[in-house]
Write an enzyme that holds these catalytic residues in place. Structure first.
Site, short mmCIF file in Angstrom:
data_model
loop_
_atom_site.label_atom_id
_atom_site.label_comp_id
_atom_site.label_asym_id
_atom_site.label_seq_id
_atom_site.Cartn_x
_atom_site.Cartn_y
_atom_site.Cartn_z
N GLU A 131 0.83 -1.20 0.00
CA GLU A 131 0.00 0.00 0.00
C GLU A 131 0.87 1.26 0.00
O GLU A 131 1.88 1.33 0.70
CB GLU A 131 -0.91 0.03 1.24
CG GLU A 131 -1.83 -1.16 1.38
CD GLU A 131 -1.13 -2.40 1.95
OE1 GLU A 131 0.02 -2.26 2.41
OE2 GLU A 131 -1.72 -3.48 1.91
N ALA B 288 1.00 -13.07 -4.33
CA ALA B 288 0.13 -13.54 -3.26
C ALA B 288 -0.38 -12.36 -2.44
O ALA B 288 -1.56 -12.27 -2.10
CB ALA B 288 0.87 -14.52 -2.36
N TYR B 289 0.52 -11.40 -2.15
CA TYR B 289 0.11 -10.24 -1.36
C TYR B 289 -0.92 -9.40 -2.12
O TYR B 289 -1.89 -8.91 -1.54
CB TYR B 289 1.32 -9.37 -0.99
CG TYR B 289 0.97 -8.29 0.00
CD1 TYR B 289 1.01 -8.55 1.37
CD2 TYR B 289 0.56 -7.03 -0.41
CE1 TYR B 289 0.65 -7.59 2.30
CE2 TYR B 289 0.20 -6.06 0.50
CZ TYR B 289 0.24 -6.34 1.85
OH TYR B 289 -0.12 -5.39 2.76
N SER B 290 -0.70 -9.25 -3.42
CA SER B 290 -1.58 -8.38 -4.22
C SER B 290 -2.92 -9.04 -4.52
O SER B 290 -3.86 -8.37 -4.92
CB SER B 290 -0.90 -8.01 -5.55
OG SER B 290 0.39 -7.52 -5.34
N ARG C 199 -1.97 -5.79 5.14
CA ARG C 199 -2.65 -7.09 5.17
C ARG C 199 -2.07 -8.02 6.23
O ARG C 199 -2.65 -9.06 6.53
CB ARG C 199 -2.53 -7.79 3.80
CG ARG C 199 -3.36 -7.15 2.70
CD ARG C 199 -3.46 -8.10 1.50
NE ARG C 199 -4.28 -9.27 1.78
CZ ARG C 199 -4.29 -10.37 1.02
NH1 ARG C 199 -3.51 -10.46 -0.04
NH2 ARG C 199 -5.07 -11.39 1.34
#
Lengths: 409, 409
Positions: free
Chosen positions: B295, B309-311, B342
C-alpha cells in the site's frame, strides 16, 4: 518460483550528491519555491536562476534585447534523463534566466525540496531532488554550505569549491583582517577556535564590510551567517593544507581527519545560528534563556523572558514565549511540540526556503508559528505568506510581552 | 538580567566517538546486555569482557588461580570521570575478565546501548554511551564495523584498525584467495564490486574456512556477515592506498574521497545483511519477494511467499508473512508498522544485541515479533527470551505456511 537474490531491485548504489558535486566542474543548488512547484499556478515557467549563475549553463551572459537558450540534459539517480532548456529572456523589460521543460514530475508537495545540479560536462548535468531533511542537511553540511547559499552556482577549481566573491572587492582586506584576528589559531597544533569566537568575529567583519548596524534584523542575521561560513572555510583551508600535501600513511588516518572536518561542519551548522540569534536578541535588549530546562529535562532552544519565569507557576503563562530553531524544516519540526508544556503556541525559526501548503497547514493546526527571515517570505505559498512572522516582528512580539511584564511587577 | 550569549550551555563540542577511537591506541565496544544493566538483578558484577580483549586493559593475561585488578579512569563527554576497575577472576572454577565499579548511573533502560571505550594512554580511557540508533549506526559505519563485532577489542597500529585474526591461522590463504577472486577490481580505475558480488564471495570464503554448510542458519548468517566485512576492508585498503601516499592538492579532494568511502560503508551495511538473508531463504527453499510493493508504494524488506500472493485479495492473509530487517533496533522500529496492511503481525530481524524491557513491551503491544540470531538471545532480558524467534525458527514458521499454501492450491 524463486526470485534471483542477485538482483534485489530498488536499491540506488550510486554516489551521494555531495561527492558528485565535488567531482563536477561546477554545481548549483536551490530550495524550490512555491511558485516553482506550481503552488501559485505558474508552473510552466520553470525555475528562476540567479544571473550570477548563468556561467554554469551558458558560455556568455545573455544579451539585452534578445532571447536565447541552450539545451541541457539532466541525469537523475533512477537512470532517467530530462531534456531541459536553459533560457535567457532579454526582450522588452525582461532580463532573467530560467531553467524550463521536463519538470512536470514536480508538484506542490515538492515546495522546499532541494534541487541540486552538478555539471558533468558542457550542457550535461547530474540532478538530485532531495526531499528529506536528513538528506538536505547532509548535503549542506558535507560541503560546508548553508541554506542561505541557495540559488548560487559554485565553481570547482583545482578541486576546491569557489565561493562567489564578497561585494566591494574587499577580498584583500578580508584576507589580512582574518590573518590578524585568527593568528593564534593558525599555528599547526592550535585547536580550532570555539564556536562563539568565530561567530563574534563574523559579526565584527560584517560591521566592517556591510555596515550591518543600519540593516534590519532579518537582513543582518543572514549576513552574519554568510560571513561565518566564509571565515570557517578560510580557516579550514589554512589549518589543514599541510596535512594534505604530505599525504597519509594509512586510510584510517585520512578518514579520521576527514571525520574531524565533517563532524565539525555538522555540529557548527546549527550552533552558529543559535549564537547569532542570541546576539541579535541581546542587541535588541530582549531577555531570554537559551538551553533552559523544561518538563522531562527538555531543552528548548530559547525561552523568553527567563528560566525562572518559566519555572515559577505564579508567572503568567501568557507572558512566556518559546522559540525553536532549525536550519532546515521538513519532517522533524514536530520535535518542538513537547518541549515546553506551559507554552501552547510554539514559535519556530528556520532558514528553510519554501514549505508545502500541506505541511504549513499541519504546522498551523499544531499551533506552530513560523519565524522566517523577511527575504524568504516570497518563496512560500502566497496564501500563507501573511501568516509568516519576520525576525523583526518576532522581536516586537516578545518586547510587547516584556512591557506587560514590567506592568505586572 | 541578560545571559551572556558567549556561554550557551549544554553543547558538547568534543570529538565524535569514531574520531576518538581512530586516534586512540586501541578501543573496545559492546552492546550492553540485560544482565549488565541490572535487568536481571546482577547489576554489581559490571561488564563481562571477552578474554581476547584483556590486552586493552592489562599488560599480561590473568593467571589461573589468582585474582588480579587494574584501576582505570574513564573520561565521559560531559566532563565527568569514572574510577573503575578491570578485574581478572582466576580462582576456583572461574576464569573471566570484568570491568566493574562506577557504572551506577546505568539502568535497565540502557539495555542495548553501545558502550565505547577508547584508550588514550595506559589505564586512561575516553568513554561514550550511545543510546540513539543514529549515533550507534554512525559509529559502526564510520569505522566500517558491524554490530556482530560487539565485545571485541581493536588495536590501532600505524593508524590502521587491526581486526582480530581469523581462526585456523588461515591469513595467508585468505590473502591469496582474495587476490585471485578480486583481481579485476584491484586495477586502479576499476569500480568497486557490486554488493551482491562481495556478498557471494563472502559466502564462498566461509564455506572454505568454516565449513558453514554444517552450521545452523543463525550461526551461518553471522559468519557470512563477519567475512563480508573482512573482505570489504581488505579491498578498501588495497584500492585506496596509492591515493593516500601521494597526498591531496586540496582539502575538498580529500573530503570527496573520504565521503565516497564513508558513504559506501554506510549504504553497504544494511544491504549486505539483506542479501545474505535472501541467500539464506533461497538455500532453505523458501519463496519470497524482496523490496516488493505494498500500500502507498511502501517497500517491505521481505514478503512471503510472493508479491502476487500479497496483491491477490483471494490469497488468505493468514498465509502471508512480513519480515523487516534492521541492523540495529532502538528508536526507529515503528517504521515497519505501516509497511504491509494485510499482515498485522510484523516479524523484524535485527543484529541488535539487547533491548530494554520497556521497548520489548511496546514492540509486543504493536504485534512485532523479533527474529534474533540464536547466539544473541542470552543478551536479552530473561523474561522475554522465550518470546524471541531464531532464524531457524522463522524459516520453519514460513515453511509451515508454505505447506498450507500447497494444500490450498
Amino acid at each position: 518460483m524463486l526470485l534471483p537474490f542477485q538482483n534485489l531491485p530498488g536499491r540506488f548504489e550510486g554516489e551521494e550528491p555531495a561527492s558528485v558535486c565535488l567531482k563536477s566542474s561546477g554545481f548549483f543548488f536551490k530550495f524550490l519555491s512555491a511558485n516553482e512547484t506550481g503552488a501559485t499556478g505558474s508552473h510552466q515557467a520553470g525555475f528562476y536562476i540567479h544571473r550570477d549563475a548563468y556561467w554554469l549553463f551558458m558560455p556568455e551572459p545573455g544579451k539585452k534585447g534578445e532571447n536565447q537558450y541552450r539545451d541541457v540534459a539532466i541525469h537523475w539517480p533512477e537512470g532517467t534523463v530530462t531534456d531541459s532548456r536553459f533560457r535567457w529572456y532579454g526582450k522588452g523589460t525582461r532580463s532573467e534566466y530560467r531553467l524550463t521543460q521536463g519538470f512536470h514530475f514536480l508538484g506542490e508537495e515538492n515546495t522546499g525540496d532541494l534541487l541540486v545540479l552538478a555539471r558533468l560536462e558542457e550542457s550535461v548535468f547530474q540532478g538530485f531532488l532531495l526531499s528529506r531533511e536528513e538528506s538536505i542537511e547532509s548535503f549542506l553540511q558535507e560541503l560546508g554550505l548553508n541554506p542561505s547559499d541557495s540559488g548560487k552556482a559554485y565553481g570547482i577549481q583545482n578541486g576546491e569549491i569557489q565561493l562567489p566573491g564578497l561585494q566591494y572587492s574587499a577580498e584583500d582586506q578580508f584576507e589580512s583582517t582574518l590573518q590578524d584576528a585568527l593568528r593564534e589559531y593558525l599555528e599547526p597544533d592550535a585547536p580550532f577556535p570555539a564556536a562563539d569566537r568565530l561567530a563574534r568575529l563574523a559579526r565584527e567583519q560584517c560591521e566592517i564590510y556591510f555596515r550591518t548596524g543600519s540593516l534590519n534584523l532579518d537582513e543582518k542575521l543572514l549576513r552574519w551567517i554568510d560571513m561565518e561560513y566564509r571565515i570557517f572555510r578560510w580557516l579550514e583551508l589554512r589549518k589543514y593544507s599541510h596535512y594534505l600535501s604530505q599525504g597519509f600513511s594509512t586510510m584510517e588516518d585520512m578518514i579520521q581527519l576527514s571525520l574531524t572536518i565533517l563532524n565539525r561542519r555538522k555540529s557548527r551548522a546549527g550552533y552558529g545560528l543559535e549564537l547569532h540569534l542570541a546576539a541579535l536578541f541581546e542587541s535588541a535588549g530582549v531577555t531570554f534563556a537559551s538551553q533552559a530546562r523544561t518538563e522531562g529535562n527538555k531543552k528548548p532552544d530559547f525561552l523568553f523572558p527567563s528560566q525562572d519565569a518559566y519555572s515559577n507557576p505564579d508567572f503568567p503563562a501568557s507572558r512566556l514565549t518559546f522559540l525553536g530553531v532549525k536550519t532546515t524544516c521538513k519532517d522533524r519540526w514536530r520535535q518542538i511540540l513537547s518541549e515546553a508544556d506551559r507554552i501552547p503556541e510554539k514559535h519556530l525559526f528556520t532558514l528553510q526556503q519554501g514549505i508545502s501548503s500541506a505541511q504549513l497547514r499541519e504546522m498551523a493546526e499544531a499551533d506552530v508559528q513560523l519565524v522566517i527571515p523577511r527575504p524568504y517570505h516570497r518563496l512560500f505559498p502566497e496564501s500563507f505568506r501573511k501568516q509568516l512572522m519576520s525576525l523583526e516582528g518576532f522581536v516586537d512580539y516578545v518586547r510587547s510581552k516584556d512591557s506587560q511584564e514590567m506592568l505586572f511587577r
